[in-house]
Design a protein around this motif. Structure first.
Motif, mmCIF file in Angstrom:
data_model
loop_
_atom_site.group_PDB
_atom_site.id
_atom_site.type_symbol
_atom_site.label_atom_id
_atom_site.label_comp_id
_atom_site.label_asym_id
_atom_site.label_seq_id
_atom_site.Cartn_x
_atom_site.Cartn_y
_atom_site.Cartn_z
ATOM 1 N N GLU A 29 -28.585 -25.376 16.789
ATOM 2 C CA GLU A 29 -28.854 -25.148 15.365
ATOM 3 C C GLU A 29 -27.893 -24.102 14.818
ATOM 4 O OE1 GLU A 29 -32.929 -24.316 14.631
ATOM 5 O OE2 GLU A 29 -33.467 -26.438 14.800
ATOM 6 N N LYS A 30 -27.280 -24.456 13.713
ATOM 7 C CA LYS A 30 -26.333 -23.542 13.094
ATOM 8 C C LYS A 30 -26.885 -23.156 11.730
ATOM 9 C CE LYS A 30 -21.587 -23.317 11.449
ATOM 10 N NZ LYS A 30 -20.392 -24.108 11.156
ATOM 11 N N GLN A 31 -27.018 -21.874 11.523
ATOM 12 C CA GLN A 31 -27.614 -21.431 10.268
ATOM 13 C C GLN A 31 -26.578 -21.418 9.152
ATOM 14 O OE1 GLN A 31 -29.638 -17.718 10.803
ATOM 15 N NE2 GLN A 31 -31.454 -18.789 11.570
ATOM 16 N N VAL A 32 -26.970 -21.967 8.039
ATOM 17 C CA VAL A 32 -26.105 -21.994 6.873
ATOM 18 C C VAL A 32 -26.833 -21.293 5.737
ATOM 19 C CG1 VAL A 32 -24.957 -23.454 5.196
ATOM 20 C CG2 VAL A 32 -25.038 -24.155 7.584
ATOM 21 N N TYR A 33 -26.231 -20.270 5.245
ATOM 22 C CA TYR A 33 -26.884 -19.514 4.183
ATOM 23 C C TYR A 33 -26.580 -20.114 2.821
ATOM 24 C CZ TYR A 33 -28.133 -16.148 7.682
ATOM 25 O OH TYR A 33 -28.688 -15.564 8.789
ATOM 26 N N VAL A 34 -27.595 -20.200 2.049
ATOM 27 C CA VAL A 34 -27.469 -20.833 0.738
ATOM 28 C C VAL A 34 -27.752 -19.792 -0.335
ATOM 29 C CG1 VAL A 34 -28.370 -22.608 -0.764
ATOM 30 C CG2 VAL A 34 -28.251 -23.022 1.694
ATOM 31 N N ASN B 139 -28.812 -18.794 -3.998
ATOM 32 C CA ASN B 139 -29.540 -19.382 -5.117
ATOM 33 C C ASN B 139 -29.515 -18.424 -6.298
ATOM 34 O OD1 ASN B 139 -31.135 -17.527 -3.875
ATOM 35 N ND2 ASN B 139 -33.029 -18.686 -4.084
ATOM 36 N N GLU C 17 -23.182 -31.231 -1.417
ATOM 37 C CA GLU C 17 -24.374 -31.488 -0.608
ATOM 38 C C GLU C 17 -24.932 -32.877 -0.870
ATOM 39 O OE1 GLU C 17 -25.797 -30.220 1.829
ATOM 40 O OE2 GLU C 17 -24.754 -28.308 1.972
ATOM 41 N N LYS D 64 -22.865 -35.212 0.938
ATOM 42 C CA LYS D 64 -23.056 -35.097 2.383
ATOM 43 C C LYS D 64 -24.316 -35.848 2.811
ATOM 44 C CE LYS D 64 -22.361 -30.968 4.137
ATOM 45 N NZ LYS D 64 -22.728 -29.586 4.540
ATOM 46 N N GLU E 242 -33.996 -36.403 5.908
ATOM 47 C CA GLU E 242 -34.663 -36.144 7.178
ATOM 48 C C GLU E 242 -35.929 -35.323 6.995
ATOM 49 O OE1 GLU E 242 -31.874 -34.516 9.913
ATOM 50 O OE2 GLU E 242 -30.496 -36.200 9.721
ATOM 51 N N GLN F 263 -41.611 -31.561 1.092
ATOM 52 C CA GLN F 263 -40.493 -31.071 1.902
ATOM 53 C C GLN F 263 -39.165 -31.442 1.258
ATOM 54 O OE1 GLN F 263 -41.161 -32.713 5.802
ATOM 55 N NE2 GLN F 263 -42.359 -30.934 6.451
ATOM 56 N N GLU G 19 -38.574 -29.015 -1.505
ATOM 57 C CA GLU G 19 -38.230 -27.724 -0.903
ATOM 58 C C GLU G 19 -36.752 -27.687 -0.527
ATOM 59 O OE1 GLU G 19 -38.992 -24.152 0.007
ATOM 60 O OE2 GLU G 19 -38.399 -25.162 1.858
ATOM 61 N N LYS H 143 -34.243 -27.924 -3.444
ATOM 62 C CA LYS H 143 -34.041 -26.659 -4.166
ATOM 63 C C LYS H 143 -33.159 -25.718 -3.377
ATOM 64 C CE LYS H 143 -37.971 -26.920 -7.165
ATOM 65 N NZ LYS H 143 -38.738 -26.175 -8.159
ATOM 66 N N ARG H 144 -33.377 -25.693 -2.064
ATOM 67 C CA ARG H 144 -32.570 -24.804 -1.228
ATOM 68 C C ARG H 144 -31.104 -25.197 -1.260
ATOM 69 N NH1 ARG H 144 -36.038 -23.091 3.282
ATOM 70 N NH2 ARG H 144 -35.693 -25.020 4.385
ATOM 71 N N LEU H 145 -30.858 -26.499 -1.294
ATOM 72 C CA LEU H 145 -29.482 -26.978 -1.267
ATOM 73 C C LEU H 145 -28.872 -27.043 -2.659
ATOM 74 C CD1 LEU H 145 -29.773 -29.901 1.308
ATOM 75 C CD2 LEU H 145 -29.173 -27.529 1.707
#
Lengths: 155, 155
Positions: A71-76, A78, A88, A91, A137, A143, A146, A149-151
């Motif tokens: 898992e690679k964390q990607v900071y978003v 906002n 995104e 993608k 996914e 979800q 959720e 909004k994050r993306l």
DNA sequence: TTCAAAATCACCCTAAAGTATGAGCCCGGA
DNA sequence: TCCGGGCTCATACTTTAGGGTGATTTTGAA
């Protein structure tokens, strides 16, 4: 699936051909050349080495690699200014209509209400939402909202 | 490291021994039994099969398992710190438990998952959620989440 | 023109969400 | 002590969401 079987069959056929060629070669040697009886072991050894190598090669070729998911964390970010994160969207492979449905979902509308808003049938919205969930996914509309909004796909 | 080498040597020795034994066996067969010359191919085939199997076994034993590392992106929100708008909560008359449920709803959890998270029954969550909807004057969880975010009741 | 993806819709079925009602327990305030 | 609100749980029921499949039409790009 089909390709995999083909590949496996290819290898099996190749293997069989190798064996046949080797046996023919031996037969030829037996008939045309002088074979010293004492040289048996040499041939045996050669065959052993060759087929060991073949076995190793086969094993290396046919073993499926083990997959490790990291898992690679990607900071978003906002920030207050909202701009659709087109990168995104692409993608994820979301189409225009799917994006529309996702947006209306985020506004808290039911599938029925969305279908009325977009002048299409309820079943169509179900199809679109199912595709959205699949592409993002996720399992539920909550979800999806959720994540959307994050993306920065939706405000 | 040393153990690894030892293991490899062990296998090599074992391999060599196998070869030697096989050759001895053949010699013995040659000397003591009647070997039909036409049966060459059978022996060759047997050796081929045996050493192929040995090669495969060796390869599987000695090679490190192939690993393919797949990076899966996990999106993390690192926005500014969130502070609950307590005034709004009180205005709506939401209890602590109802707020908990609303927060978990906003994370996209199902009622079942929320009940497991809070160690209560599904029916309890249904009761809480119904009260939340009533107090917030909404019809669906998605609307409740929407409103909650707008009122800064939830992050 | 041809081909693939997108968009549309239908049907069937299961799972989840939501509604309505009732009830027991605990705690703090009147 | 009594009362009410919060929390818990249950049962029964209706509605909505979601999964799976298959089909047709539209459309955009090669």
């Amino acid at each position: 699936m089909a390709k995999n079987l083909l590949a496996k069959n290819k290898l099996t056929i190749l293997y069989g051909l190798c064996l046949a060629v080797l046996l023919l070669l031996l037969k030829w040697l037996e008939l045309k050349l002088v074979i010293v009886n004492n040289a048996y072991e040499v041939y045996m050894g050669a065959i052993a080495v060759f087929f060991t190598a073949l076995g190793i090669w086969l094993a290396l070729k046919l073993t499926k690699p083990k997959t490790v998911i990291v898992e690679k964390q990607v900071y978003v970010n906002n920030g207050p200014e909202f701009t659709v994160n087109q990168a995104e969207v692409e993608k994820l492979g979301l189409s225009k209509r799917e994006l529309d449905v996702l947006q209306l979902m985020a506004e808290g509308l039911s599938n029925q209400e969305i279908s009325e808003r977009l002048f299409v049938s309820l079943n169509t919205i179900k199809t679109h939402s199912a595709k959205v969930f699949e592409k993002m996914e996720v399992k539920r509309r909550t979800q999806a909202v959720e994540m959307g909004k994050r993306l920065c796909i939706i405000p």
